[in-house]
Design a protein around this motif. Structure first.
Motif, PDB file in Angstrom:
ATOM      1  N   UNK A   6     -58.053 -14.239  -0.522  1.00  0.00           N
ATOM      2  CA  UNK A   6     -57.197 -13.117  -0.878  1.00  0.00           C
ATOM      3  C   UNK A   6     -56.696 -13.327  -2.296  1.00  0.00           C
ATOM      4  N   UNK A   7     -56.933 -12.342  -3.120  1.00  0.00           N
ATOM      5  CA  UNK A   7     -56.424 -12.415  -4.479  1.00  0.00           C
ATOM      6  C   UNK A   7     -55.191 -11.533  -4.566  1.00  0.00           C
ATOM      7  N   UNK A   8     -54.196 -12.050  -5.203  1.00  0.00           N
ATOM      8  CA  UNK A   8     -52.946 -11.317  -5.331  1.00  0.00           C
ATOM      9  C   UNK A   8     -52.990 -10.507  -6.624  1.00  0.00           C
ATOM     10  N   UNK A   9     -52.796  -9.219  -6.493  1.00  0.00           N
ATOM     11  CA  UNK A   9     -52.811  -8.348  -7.660  1.00  0.00           C
ATOM     12  C   UNK A   9     -51.540  -8.576  -8.471  1.00  0.00           C
ATOM     13  N   UNK A  10     -51.702  -8.636  -9.768  1.00  0.00           N
ATOM     14  CA  UNK A  10     -50.527  -8.807 -10.617  1.00  0.00           C
ATOM     15  C   UNK A  10     -49.841  -7.456 -10.775  1.00  0.00           C
ATOM     16  N   UNK A  11     -48.553  -7.474 -10.849  1.00  0.00           N
ATOM     17  CA  UNK A  11     -47.763  -6.255 -10.937  1.00  0.00           C
ATOM     18  C   UNK A  11     -46.772  -6.404 -12.072  1.00  0.00           C
ATOM     19  N   UNK A  12     -46.814  -5.475 -12.987  1.00  0.00           N
ATOM     20  CA  UNK A  12     -45.864  -5.483 -14.095  1.00  0.00           C
ATOM     21  C   UNK A  12     -44.692  -4.584 -13.727  1.00  0.00           C
ATOM     22  N   UNK A  13     -43.531  -5.167 -13.583  1.00  0.00           N
ATOM     23  CA  UNK A  13     -42.334  -4.404 -13.219  1.00  0.00           C
ATOM     24  C   UNK A  13     -41.964  -3.459 -14.371  1.00  0.00           C
ATOM     25  N   UNK A  14     -41.777  -2.175 -14.064  1.00  0.00           N
ATOM     26  CA  UNK A  14     -41.429  -1.230 -15.137  1.00  0.00           C
ATOM     27  C   UNK A  14     -40.032  -1.500 -15.676  1.00  0.00           C
ATOM     28  N   UNK A  15     -39.874  -1.247 -16.953  1.00  0.00           N
ATOM     29  CA  UNK A  15     -38.564  -1.434 -17.574  1.00  0.00           C
ATOM     30  C   UNK A  15     -37.673  -0.250 -17.230  1.00  0.00           C
ATOM     31  N   UNK A  16     -36.389  -0.415 -17.445  1.00  0.00           N
ATOM     32  CA  UNK A  16     -35.439   0.670 -17.175  1.00  0.00           C
ATOM     33  C   UNK A  16     -35.774   1.880 -18.043  1.00  0.00           C
TER      34      UNK A  16
END
Length: 56
Positions: A6-16
């Motif tokens: 299982x590969x974990x997808x990277x997620x970029x948290x959006x800025x405010x």
């Protein structure tokens, strides 16, 4: 046997700022108002109530 990892997808948290811009443009499309005015209104309201926190 297959080698399934299982590969974990990277997620970029959006800025405010990105969230505010997204909400402002969506609201502008629905209401017909300028997205810049809505974005300014959101920021003004945020500053007005900055001392308040949401209960978790």
């Amino acid at each position: 046997m297959s080698n399934n990892k299982k590969t974990q997808a990277s997620y970029a948290k959006p800025t405010r700022a990105e969230i505010v811009r997204s909400v402002a443009t969506s609201t502008a499309v629905e209401t017909g108002l300028s997205s810049a005015k809505i974005e300014a209104s959101l920021e003004a309201t945020r500053k007005k109530f900055a001392h308040l926190r949401l209960a978790v």
